[in-house]
Design a protein around this motif. Structure first.
Motif, short mmCIF file in Angstrom:
data_model
loop_
_atom_site.label_atom_id
_atom_site.label_comp_id
_atom_site.label_asym_id
_atom_site.label_seq_id
_atom_site.Cartn_x
_atom_site.Cartn_y
_atom_site.Cartn_z
N UNK A 135 30.52 36.58 25.35
CA UNK A 135 30.85 37.02 24.22
C UNK A 135 32.23 36.46 24.12
N UNK A 136 32.84 35.77 25.03
CA UNK A 136 34.15 35.02 25.06
C UNK A 136 35.33 36.21 25.28
N UNK A 137 34.84 37.10 25.87
CA UNK A 137 36.09 38.23 26.29
C UNK A 137 36.48 38.11 27.60
N UNK A 138 37.67 38.25 27.83
CA UNK A 138 38.41 38.02 29.35
C UNK A 138 37.97 39.43 30.15
N UNK A 139 36.96 39.38 31.08
CA UNK A 139 36.67 40.67 31.72
C UNK A 139 37.29 40.51 33.11
N UNK A 140 37.98 39.50 33.56
CA UNK A 140 38.72 40.13 34.83
C UNK A 140 39.66 38.62 35.13
N UNK A 141 40.60 38.89 35.82
CA UNK A 141 41.61 38.17 36.20
C UNK A 141 41.93 37.81 37.66
N UNK A 142 41.63 36.90 38.43
CA UNK A 142 41.87 36.29 39.95
C UNK A 142 43.03 35.92 40.05
N UNK A 143 44.05 36.47 40.69
CA UNK A 143 45.35 35.97 40.73
C UNK A 143 45.75 35.65 42.22
N UNK A 144 44.59 35.17 42.95
CA UNK A 144 45.05 34.63 44.45
C UNK A 144 43.89 33.83 44.77
N UNK A 145 43.82 33.58 46.03
CA UNK A 145 42.54 32.87 46.45
C UNK A 145 41.38 33.73 46.33
N UNK A 146 40.42 33.31 45.66
CA UNK A 146 39.25 34.24 45.51
C UNK A 146 38.34 34.33 46.62
N UNK A 147 37.85 35.41 46.76
CA UNK A 147 36.70 35.83 47.84
C UNK A 147 35.39 35.32 47.30
N UNK A 148 34.93 34.43 48.16
CA UNK A 148 33.59 33.69 47.40
C UNK A 148 32.51 34.59 47.11
N UNK A 149 32.20 35.50 47.90
CA UNK A 149 31.05 36.38 47.82
C UNK A 149 31.29 37.22 46.55
N UNK A 150 32.33 37.87 46.51
CA UNK A 150 32.66 38.90 45.36
C UNK A 150 32.64 38.09 44.06
N UNK A 151 33.35 36.76 44.12
CA UNK A 151 33.44 36.28 42.63
C UNK A 151 32.06 35.53 42.40
#
Length: 171
Positions: A135-151
């Motif tokens: 729908x074009x809404x920001x639902x999350x912000x990742x501010x570091x090196x991402x964890x693969x499985x969670x992302x």
């Protein structure tokens, strides 16, 4: 005169503070330049897809460590439903090109040489990723090196969102 300066300061401060995007805001998809082709890319063409908008710079060590995760996600998720947009913020395109030779990207990489997207999103550091639903809404912000499985789980759930209802409607 002091009242005018005060009013102007308040107005400018309000504009700056509202320019930073956060969870719940509509995504901003400007036209930027592809590093690979040098051509303009209208990012608004990706509306309706799950989008991961990521900011990086060539000097960012954590960004280099994140690219293998981003490549894996890009290659494993359904590109009909998902797009990964990586926005480079280096002043010199040569710096980004050198980085990409050492750390290849399987996904779309564009330049924000005018810093329009950076000013609008206001990332606190690099890498910074903005997760956007269909729908074009920001639902999350990742501010570091991402964890693969969670992302991957989050992105997959956004991709799958509404599919069951569409399947039922088509019966």
């Amino acid at each position: 005169m002091k009242k005018l300066l005060l009013a102007l300061t308040v107005l400018l401060t309000a504009q700056v503070s509202t320019a930073k995007l956060s969870v719940g805001d509509d995504v901003y998809l400007p036209e930027l330049v592809s590093i690979e082709s040098g051509e303009n890319v209208d990012l608004s063409q990706y509306k309706g897809k799950v989008i991961f908008v990521e900011f990086w710079a060539s000097w960012c060590v954590t960004c280099a460590k994140s690219f293998p995760t981003y490549n894996k996600l890009h290659n494993e998720l359904d590109t009909e439903e998902f797009v990964f947009i990586s926005i480079n913020t280096d002043k010199k395109v040569k710096d980004a090109e050198k980085f990409l030779k050492r750390t290849p990207a399987d996904f779309l990489v564009v330049r924000d040489s005018k810093k329009e997207a950076v000013k609008t999103y206001g990332p606190k550091g690099y890498p910074s990723g903005y997760i956007v639903n269909k729908e074009g809404k920001i639902v999350g912000i990742e501010e570091s090196q991402p964890e693969y499985e969670e992302l991957k789980a989050l992105l997959q759930s956004l991709i799958d969102e509404g599919k069951d209802a569409a399947d039922v409607a088509s019966l």
